[in-house]
Design a protein around this motif. Structure first.
Motif, PDB file in Angstrom:
ATOM      1  N   MET A 131       0.829  -1.200   0.000  1.00 57.74           N
ATOM      2  CA  MET A 131       0.000   0.000   0.000  1.00 57.74           C
ATOM      3  C   MET A 131       0.870   1.261   0.000  1.00 57.74           C
ATOM      4  N   ARG A 132       1.953   1.246   0.784  1.00 62.50           N
ATOM      5  CA  ARG A 132       2.854   2.396   0.807  1.00 62.50           C
ATOM      6  C   ARG A 132       3.494   2.605  -0.572  1.00 62.50           C
ATOM      7  N   GLU A 133       3.877   1.499  -1.206  1.00 61.21           N
ATOM      8  CA  GLU A 133       4.464   1.604  -2.550  1.00 61.21           C
ATOM      9  C   GLU A 133       3.453   2.203  -3.532  1.00 61.21           C
ATOM     10  N   ALA A 134       2.200   1.781  -3.421  1.00 62.69           N
ATOM     11  CA  ALA A 134       1.161   2.308  -4.302  1.00 62.69           C
ATOM     12  C   ALA A 134       0.957   3.802  -4.068  1.00 62.69           C
ATOM     13  N   LEU A 135       0.958   4.230  -2.822  1.00 60.20           N
ATOM     14  CA  LEU A 135       0.770   5.647  -2.506  1.00 60.20           C
ATOM     15  C   LEU A 135       1.932   6.489  -3.025  1.00 60.20           C
ATOM     16  N   ASN A 136       3.141   5.955  -2.941  1.00 62.52           N
ATOM     17  CA  ASN A 136       4.287   6.683  -3.490  1.00 62.52           C
ATOM     18  C   ASN A 136       4.164   6.846  -5.002  1.00 62.52           C
ATOM     19  N   ARG A 137       3.689   5.798  -5.690  1.00 59.43           N
ATOM     20  CA  ARG A 137       3.479   5.903  -7.137  1.00 59.43           C
ATOM     21  C   ARG A 137       2.402   6.928  -7.463  1.00 59.43           C
ATOM     22  N   LEU A 138       1.306   6.902  -6.715  1.00 59.47           N
ATOM     23  CA  LEU A 138       0.220   7.850  -6.945  1.00 59.47           C
ATOM     24  C   LEU A 138       0.666   9.284  -6.668  1.00 59.47           C
ATOM     25  N   SER A 139       1.557   9.433  -5.707  1.00 60.27           N
ATOM     26  CA  SER A 139       2.113  10.751  -5.417  1.00 60.27           C
ATOM     27  C   SER A 139       2.944  11.261  -6.593  1.00 60.27           C
ATOM     28  N   ALA A 140       3.759  10.374  -7.163  1.00 60.45           N
ATOM     29  CA  ALA A 140       4.582  10.750  -8.321  1.00 60.45           C
ATOM     30  C   ALA A 140       3.717  11.112  -9.519  1.00 60.45           C
ATOM     31  N   GLU A 141       2.535  10.487  -9.617  1.00 56.51           N
ATOM     32  CA  GLU A 141       1.626  10.749 -10.740  1.00 56.51           C
ATOM     33  C   GLU A 141       0.722  11.956 -10.510  1.00 56.51           C
ATOM     34  N   GLY A 142       0.719  12.492  -9.293  1.00 60.87           N
ATOM     35  CA  GLY A 142      -0.066  13.685  -9.005  1.00 60.87           C
ATOM     36  C   GLY A 142      -1.444  13.449  -8.443  1.00 60.87           C
TER      37      GLY A 142
END
Length: 236
Positions: free
Chosen positions: A53-64
């Motif tokens: 879940m943390r990895e997914a949130l970091n990706r979503l953060s990078a995508e805006g």
């Protein structure tokens, strides 16, 4: 001899699933702008462990789609009228260019795909079981899929996969604004069926100037409606 722990593909798969689920809920407006995404809480919500879940949130953060605030955690990205204006302007720039290329180079297969996608869109209600009670309506996710397919079909003969990819990314950002505008306001524009049919007709007539003007007007009308519903304080 000590055996090292084997690496499985389970974690990346869970991370992808978490990413897609959270993004879908952000687009649908189920996760609202500024909402805090507490790691343990959303792990329970989606039934996925905290590490993927943390990895997914970091990706979503990078995508805006998500904001990571120092010492405070993750939050759903907010809305901005300035961003919306820029989004619509950029969509008009890119999609009219792609549409001109599609009209110039698209053949019978392109025409058939555009006609079929428009027909399917016209037969899909934007709301589930709408009735006379203005407080009682639910967005139909099938309509959003058909709407996306129609606009993608129009651009599908532009000859540039990168251009199509950029246009699709902008479409996704627009979906979020539209869905939130319906969620936060009883006023709604409807399915814009006539506008879609007029754009299709101009494309089939190979009138690129008219088709591009209609497409631009279509997006600017959407901008006006979103301004009224989401950003009432913004002046034209």
């Amino acid at each position: 001899m000590v055996r090292q722990k084997s690496v499985t593909a389970a974690e990346p798969i869970l991370s992808d699933r978490a990413h897609d689920a959270i993004k879908a809920d952000i687009l649908a407006g189920l996760l609202e702008p500024g909402e805090k995404l507490q790691l343990e809480a959303i792990s329970d919500r989606y039934g996925i462990g905290t590490a993927p879940m943390r990895e997914a949130l970091n990706r979503l953060s990078a995508e805006g789609w998500v904001e990571r605030r120092s010492q405070r955690g993750f939050f759903v990205s907010g809305l901005s009228f300035t961003e919306l204006q820029e989004l619509v302007k950029t969509r008009v720039w890119l999609e009219t260019l792609a549409l001109r290329e599609s009209i110039a180079h698209g053949g019978q297969e392109w025409e058939d795909a555009a006609i079929l996608s428009c027909h399917r869109l016209a037969r899909t209600s934007r709301f589930v079981d709408p009735d006379d009670d203005a407080d009682s309506f639910t967005l139909n996710p099938d309509w959003e899929v058909r709407h996306h397919e129609f606009h993608r079909a129009l651009l599908s003969a532009c000859g540039s996969g990168l251009m199509e990819q950029f246009c699709q990314q902008l479409m996704e950002r627009a979906i979020r604004y539209r869905n939130l505008s319906v969620k936060f306001s009883l006023a709604r524009r409807g399915d814009a069926l006539v506008e879609h049919e007029e754009i299709l007709t101009a494309c089939l007539d190979r009138d690129a100037d008219l088709a591009c003007r209609l497409l631009g007007d279509h997006y600017r009308l959407t901008l006006d409606g979103l301004r009224e519903r989401l950003f009432a304080e913004a002046t034209p």
